[in-house]
Enzyme design. Structure first.
Site, PDB file in Angstrom:
ATOM      1  N   GLN A  62      -4.755  -3.980  -2.326  1.00  0.00           N
ATOM      2  CA  GLN A  62      -4.258  -2.922  -3.223  1.00  0.00           C
ATOM      3  C   GLN A  62      -4.186  -3.393  -4.671  1.00  0.00           C
ATOM      4  OE1 GLN A  62      -3.665   0.279  -2.894  1.00  0.00           O
ATOM      5  NE2 GLN A  62      -3.945   0.432  -0.694  1.00  0.00           N
TER       6      GLN A  62
ATOM      7  N   CYS B 112      -2.238   5.373   7.509  1.00  0.00           N
ATOM      8  CA  CYS B 112      -2.257   5.108   8.947  1.00  0.00           C
ATOM      9  C   CYS B 112      -1.063   5.746   9.645  1.00  0.00           C
ATOM     10  CB  CYS B 112      -2.229   3.609   9.210  1.00  0.00           C
ATOM     11  SG  CYS B 112      -3.328   2.700   8.165  1.00  0.00           S
TER      12      CYS B 112
ATOM     13  N   ASN C 125       0.804  -1.218   0.000  1.00  0.00           N
ATOM     14  CA  ASN C 125       0.000   0.000   0.000  1.00  0.00           C
ATOM     15  C   ASN C 125       0.842   1.275   0.000  1.00  0.00           C
ATOM     16  OD1 ASN C 125       0.216  -1.532   2.578  1.00  0.00           O
ATOM     17  ND2 ASN C 125      -0.226   0.478   3.454  1.00  0.00           N
TER      18      ASN C 125
ATOM     19  N   THR D 281     -26.962  -9.178   8.951  1.00  0.00           N
ATOM     20  CA  THR D 281     -27.812  -8.782   7.823  1.00  0.00           C
ATOM     21  C   THR D 281     -26.957  -8.118   6.743  1.00  0.00           C
ATOM     22  OG1 THR D 281     -29.639  -8.465   9.349  1.00  0.00           O
ATOM     23  CG2 THR D 281     -29.841  -7.403   7.192  1.00  0.00           C
TER      24      THR D 281
ATOM     25  N   ALA E   6     -13.706  -3.033  -1.464  1.00  0.00           N
ATOM     26  CA  ALA E   6     -14.366  -2.288  -2.553  1.00  0.00           C
ATOM     27  C   ALA E   6     -13.832  -0.879  -2.732  1.00  0.00           C
ATOM     28  CB  ALA E   6     -15.874  -2.230  -2.277  1.00  0.00           C
ATOM     29  N   HIS E   7     -13.501  -0.201  -1.622  1.00  0.00           N
ATOM     30  CA  HIS E   7     -13.209   1.234  -1.760  1.00  0.00           C
ATOM     31  C   HIS E   7     -11.861   1.530  -2.398  1.00  0.00           C
ATOM     32  CE1 HIS E   7     -10.489   2.218   1.781  1.00  0.00           C
ATOM     33  NE2 HIS E   7     -10.897   1.025   2.153  1.00  0.00           N
TER      34      HIS E   7
HETATM   35  C1  LIG Z   1      -2.863  -3.499   1.739  1.00  0.00           C
HETATM   36  C2  LIG Z   1      -4.077  -3.152   2.544  1.00  0.00           C
HETATM   37  N1  LIG Z   1      -4.613  -4.095   3.359  1.00  0.00           N
HETATM   38  C3  LIG Z   1      -5.696  -3.838   4.092  1.00  0.00           C
HETATM   39  C4  LIG Z   1      -6.330  -2.613   4.065  1.00  0.00           C
HETATM   40  C5  LIG Z   1      -7.558  -2.388   4.897  1.00  0.00           C
HETATM   41  O1  LIG Z   1      -8.723  -2.360   4.090  1.00  0.00           O
HETATM   42  P1  LIG Z   1     -10.043  -1.620   4.605  1.00  0.00           P
HETATM   43  O2  LIG Z   1      -9.745  -0.159   4.576  1.00  0.00           O
HETATM   44  O3  LIG Z   1     -11.106  -1.992   3.610  1.00  0.00           O
HETATM   45  O4  LIG Z   1     -10.333  -2.136   5.954  1.00  0.00           O
HETATM   46  C6  LIG Z   1      -5.799  -1.609   3.249  1.00  0.00           C
HETATM   47  C7  LIG Z   1      -6.396  -0.257   3.248  1.00  0.00           C
HETATM   48  O5  LIG Z   1      -5.770   0.737   3.542  1.00  0.00           O
HETATM   49  C8  LIG Z   1      -4.639  -1.886   2.480  1.00  0.00           C
HETATM   50  O6  LIG Z   1      -4.091  -0.954   1.692  1.00  0.00           O
END
Ligand SMILES: Cc1ncc(COP(=O)(O)O)c(C=O)c1O
Length: 393
Positions: free
Chosen positions: A180, A325, A152, A238, A201-202
């Protein structure tokens, strides 16, 4: 605002929002109920399952909808830890995993599981010999592995096919955090026999708070979230019909983009060419042959990333220092440390994330803003500019 933080999240595509809206209005029924509206919701969820399955080459029955990527990785890892047991079961992973994999694995280590974290080279790719040695050491007592498909922070694509083959040969289950990668590059579980795969999804223009855990047919699995038995009793609760439909639409659109070979590679290349060509002392980080097409991780010699972020925000460019993060923290991220970055280099690094919505004009305007911001910061700091442009391998 020019949005260049697509690794953190992406905006909904208009078609995705349109597909979701009816399920937030008149299509509100509980998909487990027996009347017409509920049947409609079940049908829509079934269609979305087929679309997501098609994106990753899975059978629809292997797709379990979850509350997002973090939930997916936790479901897989916590089950695998229970399955192998802490008496002999070893956990083999990489040093550059996202916190949604790192943190659960830390809790396993706390209660006595032996954990091996294979390192990466200077380009951010898994050191296969370390990974192999750790898998060999787990051969006898069993265990499981988790290796991300793409990082990421750097966008570096990992040798998952090789890692999966090694794990399998040593009799270890294999999970991959493909959050990713899915929707950005081809990911196909028919060609690569992972046991578990997480997606979200996002990251490819779907809604937040909805993801998938892919569970290969025939793999044992017990749920982390128990209750009403939805998702074939693999994830109760649900269903989020609108979110799932949005994920399905985003998957369908991503598959079409992949088939048409549409990706932000050219836009990123133009951005990098301008920044590297017009700003002194820039390093393009990460293995250049194995990068997601939309990620650019750059270090600016003699510039604090924290200051650059503020100046870029003022100039209307949204990007990020390392992973989202880590924003606000001054320490190098674990990924930068694993890649051997000096503290100074780590503190001068920014991540730019491009998506299918980023235009060439935006990329060039953002590069111009970077140029201005770096010049201003160097003037204020009176710092050195680093002598040459360096590409790390
Ligand atoms: C490599 C990776 N794993 C896990 C996640 C976590 O996904 P989510 O934001 O859908 O919880 C992310 C999101 O930042 C990510 O980039």
């Amino acid at each position: 605002m020019i949005y260049l933080d697509a690794n953190a999240t992406t905006p909904l595509l208009p078609e995705v929002l349109d597909a979701m809206l009816p399920w937030l209005r008149e299509g509100f029924h509980n998909p487990s109920a027996s009347y017409g509206g509920a049947k409609e919701a079940r049908r829509a969820i079934g269609e979305a399952r087929e679309k997501v399955a098609a994106l990753v080459g899975a059978d629809p029955d292997e797709i379990v909808f979850t509350g997002g990527g973090t939930e997916s990785t936790n479901m897989a890892l916590k089950w695998l830890a229970r399955l192998v047991g802490r008496k002999t079961g070893k956990v083999v992973t990489s040093a550059i995993e996202h916190s949604s994999v790192l943190r659960p694995i830390e809790t396993f280590a706390d209660v006595g599981y032996p954990v091996a974290r294979a390192g990466v080279d200077g380009g951010g790719r898994l050191r296969m010999e370390e990974f192999q040695a750790a898998c060999e050491a787990a051969r006898e007592g069993g265990g499981f592995t988790s290796v991300m498909w793409a990082n990421n922070e750097t966008g570096v694509i990992q040798p998952v096919a090789e890692a999966c083959a090694i794990a399998k040969e040593c009799g270890l289950a294999f999970h991959t955090d493909a959050i990713q990668a899915v929707g950005k590059i081809p990911v196909n579980v028919r060609e690569l026999p992972v046991d578990f795969l997480s997606l979200s999804a996002h990251k490819f223009h779907g809604p937040k708070g909805v993801g998938v855990l892919y569970i290969r047919s025939g793999c044992r699995f017990e749920p982390m979230v128990r209750g009403g038995g939805q998702e074939q009793d693999r994830r109760s609760g649900t269903e989020n019909t609108a979110g799932i439909v949005g994920l399905g639409k985003a998957a369908e659109l991503a598959l079409a983009r992949l088939a048409a070979k549409e990706h932000p590679g050219a836009v990123r290349a133009a951005f990098e060419a301008k920044v590297v060509g017009e700003v002194e002392g820039v390093t393009v980080n990460g293995d250049l042959l194995h990068r997601l097409p939309g990620t650019s991780h750059l270090s600016f010699g003699g510039c604090e990333a924290a200051g650059l972020l503020i100046l870029l925000d003022d100039l209307g460019v949204a990007c990020s220092a390392g992973s989202a993060c880590m924003t606000g923290k001054q320490q190098p991220s674990h990924v930068q440390k694993a890649m051997g970055f000096s503290d100074a280099k780590a503190k001068s690094s920014l991540r730019f994330g491009f998506s299918c919505l980023t235009t060439m004009d935006e990329a060039l305007a953002a590069a111009e803003a970077v140029k201005k911001a770096v010049a201003k910061l160097r003037r204020v700091q009176g710092g050195s500019t680093g002598p040459v442009v360096v590409y790390s391998a």
